[in-house]
Enzyme design. Sequence first.
Site, PDB file in Angstrom:
ATOM      1  N   ASP A  27     -78.874 134.617  49.242  1.00  0.00           N
ATOM      2  CA  ASP A  27     -78.207 135.903  48.988  1.00  0.00           C
ATOM      3  C   ASP A  27     -78.925 136.736  47.922  1.00  0.00           C
ATOM      4  O   ASP A  27     -78.528 137.870  47.667  1.00  0.00           O
ATOM      5  CB  ASP A  27     -76.747 135.673  48.560  1.00  0.00           C
ATOM      6  CG  ASP A  27     -75.852 135.349  49.741  1.00  0.00           C
ATOM      7  OD1 ASP A  27     -76.319 135.428  50.885  1.00  0.00           O
ATOM      8  OD2 ASP A  27     -74.667 135.011  49.517  1.00  0.00           O
ATOM      9  N   ARG A  77     -68.669 146.153  51.101  1.00  0.00           N
ATOM     10  CA  ARG A  77     -68.171 144.803  51.375  1.00  0.00           C
ATOM     11  C   ARG A  77     -68.410 143.875  50.193  1.00  0.00           C
ATOM     12  O   ARG A  77     -67.713 142.874  50.050  1.00  0.00           O
ATOM     13  CB  ARG A  77     -68.884 144.211  52.599  1.00  0.00           C
ATOM     14  CG  ARG A  77     -68.431 144.764  53.928  1.00  0.00           C
ATOM     15  CD  ARG A  77     -69.089 143.982  55.055  1.00  0.00           C
ATOM     16  NE  ARG A  77     -69.058 142.554  54.755  1.00  0.00           N
ATOM     17  CZ  ARG A  77     -70.103 141.728  54.856  1.00  0.00           C
ATOM     18  NH1 ARG A  77     -71.251 142.159  55.284  1.00  0.00           N
ATOM     19  NH2 ARG A  77     -69.984 140.452  54.544  1.00  0.00           N
ATOM     20  N   CYS A 130     -73.984 137.306  63.909  1.00  0.00           N
ATOM     21  CA  CYS A 130     -73.895 138.369  62.915  1.00  0.00           C
ATOM     22  C   CYS A 130     -75.311 138.816  62.610  1.00  0.00           C
ATOM     23  O   CYS A 130     -76.269 138.228  63.087  1.00  0.00           O
ATOM     24  CB  CYS A 130     -73.177 137.912  61.667  1.00  0.00           C
ATOM     25  SG  CYS A 130     -74.194 136.984  60.568  1.00  0.00           S
ATOM     26  N   ILE A 156     -82.783 129.428  54.919  1.00  0.00           N
ATOM     27  CA  ILE A 156     -81.367 129.232  55.284  1.00  0.00           C
ATOM     28  C   ILE A 156     -81.003 129.973  56.573  1.00  0.00           C
ATOM     29  O   ILE A 156     -80.385 129.410  57.468  1.00  0.00           O
ATOM     30  CB  ILE A 156     -80.417 129.688  54.146  1.00  0.00           C
ATOM     31  CG1 ILE A 156     -80.835 129.068  52.807  1.00  0.00           C
ATOM     32  CG2 ILE A 156     -78.957 129.368  54.488  1.00  0.00           C
ATOM     33  CD1 ILE A 156     -80.611 127.594  52.645  1.00  0.00           C
ATOM     34  N   LYS A 176     -67.222 137.687  45.177  1.00  0.00           N
ATOM     35  CA  LYS A 176     -66.730 137.891  46.549  1.00  0.00           C
ATOM     36  C   LYS A 176     -66.623 136.566  47.298  1.00  0.00           C
ATOM     37  O   LYS A 176     -65.591 136.250  47.885  1.00  0.00           O
ATOM     38  CB  LYS A 176     -67.678 138.829  47.313  1.00  0.00           C
ATOM     39  CG  LYS A 176     -67.357 138.922  48.801  1.00  0.00           C
ATOM     40  CD  LYS A 176     -68.348 139.782  49.550  1.00  0.00           C
ATOM     41  CE  LYS A 176     -69.624 139.090  49.915  1.00  0.00           C
ATOM     42  NZ  LYS A 176     -69.606 138.346  51.189  1.00  0.00           N
ATOM     43  N   ASN A 177     -67.692 135.793  47.291  1.00  0.00           N
ATOM     44  CA  ASN A 177     -67.696 134.575  48.108  1.00  0.00           C
ATOM     45  C   ASN A 177     -66.722 133.525  47.599  1.00  0.00           C
ATOM     46  O   ASN A 177     -66.267 132.677  48.361  1.00  0.00           O
ATOM     47  CB  ASN A 177     -69.114 133.988  48.195  1.00  0.00           C
ATOM     48  CG  ASN A 177     -69.984 134.791  49.149  1.00  0.00           C
ATOM     49  OD1 ASN A 177     -69.496 135.694  49.834  1.00  0.00           O
ATOM     50  ND2 ASN A 177     -71.271 134.483  49.189  1.00  0.00           N
ATOM     51  N   ARG A 193     -75.518 132.017  63.043  1.00  0.00           N
ATOM     52  CA  ARG A 193     -74.410 131.512  62.226  1.00  0.00           C
ATOM     53  C   ARG A 193     -73.332 130.781  63.031  1.00  0.00           C
ATOM     54  O   ARG A 193     -72.192 131.253  63.152  1.00  0.00           O
ATOM     55  CB  ARG A 193     -73.794 132.629  61.383  1.00  0.00           C
ATOM     56  CG  ARG A 193     -74.770 133.171  60.374  1.00  0.00           C
ATOM     57  CD  ARG A 193     -74.169 134.213  59.485  1.00  0.00           C
ATOM     58  NE  ARG A 193     -73.637 133.658  58.265  1.00  0.00           N
ATOM     59  CZ  ARG A 193     -73.195 134.408  57.256  1.00  0.00           C
ATOM     60  NH1 ARG A 193     -73.193 135.704  57.355  1.00  0.00           N
ATOM     61  NH2 ARG A 193     -72.756 133.856  56.165  1.00  0.00           N
ATOM     62  N   PRO A 194     -73.671 129.612  63.562  1.00  0.00           N
ATOM     63  CA  PRO A 194     -72.682 128.827  64.316  1.00  0.00           C
ATOM     64  C   PRO A 194     -71.595 128.259  63.394  1.00  0.00           C
ATOM     65  O   PRO A 194     -71.726 128.295  62.175  1.00  0.00           O
ATOM     66  CB  PRO A 194     -73.522 127.699  64.916  1.00  0.00           C
ATOM     67  CG  PRO A 194     -74.704 127.565  64.023  1.00  0.00           C
ATOM     68  CD  PRO A 194     -74.958 128.923  63.427  1.00  0.00           C
ATOM     69  N   ILE A 195     -70.517 127.730  63.996  1.00  0.00           N
ATOM     70  CA  ILE A 195     -69.467 127.078  63.192  1.00  0.00           C
ATOM     71  C   ILE A 195     -69.297 125.616  63.610  1.00  0.00           C
ATOM     72  O   ILE A 195     -68.272 125.000  63.354  1.00  0.00           O
ATOM     73  CB  ILE A 195     -68.115 127.820  63.267  1.00  0.00           C
ATOM     74  CG1 ILE A 195     -67.625 127.947  64.718  1.00  0.00           C
ATOM     75  CG2 ILE A 195     -68.165 129.170  62.588  1.00  0.00           C
ATOM     76  CD1 ILE A 195     -66.122 128.128  64.819  1.00  0.00           C
ATOM     77  N   LEU A 239     -70.464 122.918  62.480  1.00  0.00           N
ATOM     78  CA  LEU A 239     -70.245 121.952  61.391  1.00  0.00           C
ATOM     79  C   LEU A 239     -68.817 122.022  60.861  1.00  0.00           C
ATOM     80  O   LEU A 239     -68.250 121.010  60.455  1.00  0.00           O
ATOM     81  CB  LEU A 239     -71.242 122.180  60.253  1.00  0.00           C
ATOM     82  CG  LEU A 239     -72.729 122.099  60.656  1.00  0.00           C
ATOM     83  CD1 LEU A 239     -73.625 122.388  59.464  1.00  0.00           C
ATOM     84  CD2 LEU A 239     -73.042 120.726  61.238  1.00  0.00           C
TER      85      LEU A 239
HETATM   86  C1  UD1 Z   1     -72.017 131.378  52.771  1.00  0.00           C
HETATM   87  C2  UD1 Z   1     -71.925 132.709  52.054  1.00  0.00           C
HETATM   88  C3  UD1 Z   1     -73.173 133.533  52.318  1.00  0.00           C
HETATM   89  C4  UD1 Z   1     -74.413 132.744  51.967  1.00  0.00           C
HETATM   90  C5  UD1 Z   1     -74.409 131.376  52.634  1.00  0.00           C
HETATM   91  C6  UD1 Z   1     -75.552 130.476  52.186  1.00  0.00           C
HETATM   92  C7  UD1 Z   1     -69.563 133.176  52.002  1.00  0.00           C
HETATM   93  C8  UD1 Z   1     -68.419 134.008  52.487  1.00  0.00           C
HETATM   94  N1  UD1 Z   1     -70.744 133.413  52.541  1.00  0.00           N
HETATM   95  O1  UD1 Z   1     -72.083 131.675  54.160  1.00  0.00           O
HETATM   96  O2  UD1 Z   1     -73.085 134.727  51.527  1.00  0.00           O
HETATM   97  O3  UD1 Z   1     -75.561 133.454  52.383  1.00  0.00           O
HETATM   98  O4  UD1 Z   1     -73.189 130.691  52.344  1.00  0.00           O
HETATM   99  O5  UD1 Z   1     -75.534 130.314  50.819  1.00  0.00           O
HETATM  100  O6  UD1 Z   1     -69.388 132.347  51.127  1.00  0.00           O
HETATM  101  N2  UD1 Z   1     -74.691 126.366  59.831  1.00  0.00           N
HETATM  102  C9  UD1 Z   1     -74.651 125.707  61.031  1.00  0.00           C
HETATM  103  N3  UD1 Z   1     -73.432 125.352  61.524  1.00  0.00           N
HETATM  104  C10 UD1 Z   1     -72.263 125.631  60.849  1.00  0.00           C
HETATM  105  C11 UD1 Z   1     -72.318 126.305  59.623  1.00  0.00           C
HETATM  106  C12 UD1 Z   1     -73.555 126.664  59.140  1.00  0.00           C
HETATM  107  O7  UD1 Z   1     -75.666 125.435  61.658  1.00  0.00           O
HETATM  108  O8  UD1 Z   1     -71.180 125.271  61.342  1.00  0.00           O
HETATM  109  C13 UD1 Z   1     -76.001 126.772  59.286  1.00  0.00           C
HETATM  110  C14 UD1 Z   1     -76.136 128.296  59.162  1.00  0.00           C
HETATM  111  O9  UD1 Z   1     -76.556 128.881  60.381  1.00  0.00           O
HETATM  112  C15 UD1 Z   1     -77.153 128.409  58.071  1.00  0.00           C
HETATM  113  C16 UD1 Z   1     -76.833 127.231  57.162  1.00  0.00           C
HETATM  114  O10 UD1 Z   1     -76.077 126.317  57.950  1.00  0.00           O
HETATM  115  O11 UD1 Z   1     -78.445 128.263  58.597  1.00  0.00           O
HETATM  116  C17 UD1 Z   1     -76.051 127.567  55.916  1.00  0.00           C
HETATM  117  O12 UD1 Z   1     -74.935 128.343  56.262  1.00  0.00           O
HETATM  118  P1  UD1 Z   1     -73.568 128.271  55.426  1.00  0.00           P
HETATM  119  O13 UD1 Z   1     -73.842 127.652  54.096  1.00  0.00           O
HETATM  120  O14 UD1 Z   1     -72.520 127.667  56.260  1.00  0.00           O
HETATM  121  O15 UD1 Z   1     -73.251 129.808  55.209  1.00  0.00           O
HETATM  122  P2  UD1 Z   1     -71.835 130.503  55.212  1.00  0.00           P
HETATM  123  O16 UD1 Z   1     -70.802 129.578  54.687  1.00  0.00           O
HETATM  124  O17 UD1 Z   1     -71.609 131.163  56.526  1.00  0.00           O
END
Ligand code: UD1
Length: 427
Positions: A313, A405, A123, A335, A22-23, A128-130, A132
């Site tokens: 996961d 999902r 979520c 995480i 899926k991912n 889960r911020p964006i 980065l």
């Molecule tokens: C992806 C996977 C999810 C998995 C996760 C960690 C997909 C669709 N989802 O989620 O199943 O659990 O990797 O292996 O592939 N963070 C920030 N700022 C950001 C982005 C992330 O602070 O802009 C933090 C998150 O809150 C978290 C950590 O970084 O604590 C890791 O998150 P991330 O690896 O980005 O997870 P996803 O890509 O959302």
Amino acid sequence: MDKILIEGGKRLSGAIPVSGAKNSALTLLPCALLTDEPLTLRNLPRLADIDGFQHLMNQFGISTTIAGSRPEDFGRVMTLEATRITSSVAPYELVRKMRASILVLGPMLARMGEATVSLPGGCAIGNRPIDLHLKALEALGAHIELAAGYVRAIAPDSGLPGGRYSFPVVSVGATENALMAAVLATGKSTLHNAAREPEIVDLCNLLVAMGANIEGIGTSELVVHGVSRLHGATYKVMPDRIEAGSYACAAAITGGEVTLMGARFDEMEATVQVLRSAGVIVEQVAGGLHVATDGPLRPLTISTAPYPGFATDMQAQLMALLCKAQGSSVLTETIFENRYMHVPELNRMGAHIETSGRTAIVHGVEKLTGAEVMATDLRASMSLVIAGLAAEGQTQVHRLYHLDRGYERLEEKLALMGAQVERVGGD
Ligand code: UD1
């Protein structure tokens, strides 16, 4: 809303196919935005999230066709053709249902010079911020604006120049977005402390097959030399290591013996080592992984970590398994900050788990008992299924849409291994 009924206590045995990841699929699909030629993805899992992503791609004017898949087959083949993109906006009503929609930001920006995506918001497993994703795109030369709940990324008229970014924490999604933006940049980009997950390698392999120039694949330092255009490709999605690990836990908790066809040992080393430490026998066999048990389960002390560490996961599914270990285990979730929502539900099934912040202490119990349970995320729901398979009596897992999902035809695969499961409508 459907629910799943499980009569616990059946020993799982047999062989099941592992579906496409899926991912991985969720980051390969947006690569169709990077070319005006057809992209064909094979081994796409049949999942609600993939349907959602297809819908999102259609909304951009991309045509999608599904071929050669009979209802009884696992997986399917999708061809996406972004000859003309008619919209570069990912609207709130689609993004809110599927967080991974944010992965269109990088490739849409690279192809169209601009992209607008609704902010995904929080979520169930945490904030889960964006930030980065946005900082990495800025480092590659994008201008970012936030307004009215949307993020708008704009490239200079001459295209993204590319640049250098060092991730302060490892982020799978932000690495993917930056990679998909960098491949069409006019210059070179360097990503330090990039995620190394096998799904990132899968993404890089597809991008290379489309004509991208990426060095350091599989390492935490990725160097991308931008190219002026990418072409179409046909690519097979990698097997789902999380699905495989989940069924390994399911087999082990029932004292069973199963073969996971298509699972790749080298991408699952951390899970394999953890299961072995718990006393589960995991062996590489031709075409997959063989999982068996011999004697009681042992308790563990384990922390989640970015790849090649133990995957967040897999945390909930491992926790369900450790409920039946002889002794107390200590799990630390590093995480996500809110990923223990399965704990109260497992405790309702007779588990004895205490949490304190990011740590959970799992005291092994003699028996679990069936109950009506529900969880608020995908992997948490799977942990309840795993517990239900070993519990005395019937377990009803509500809110099956979480499982839909991420687990392709869950009840059919469980039934293939001899579980007594049934999907029923309405709750
Ligand atoms: C992806 C996977 C999810 C998995 C996760 C960690 C997909 C669709 N989802 O989620 O199943 O659990 O990797 O292996 O592939 N963070 C920030 N700022 C950001 C982005 C992330 O602070 O802009 C933090 C998150 O809150 C978290 C950590 O970084 O604590 C890791 O998150 P991330 O690896 O980005 O997870 P996803 O890509 O959302």
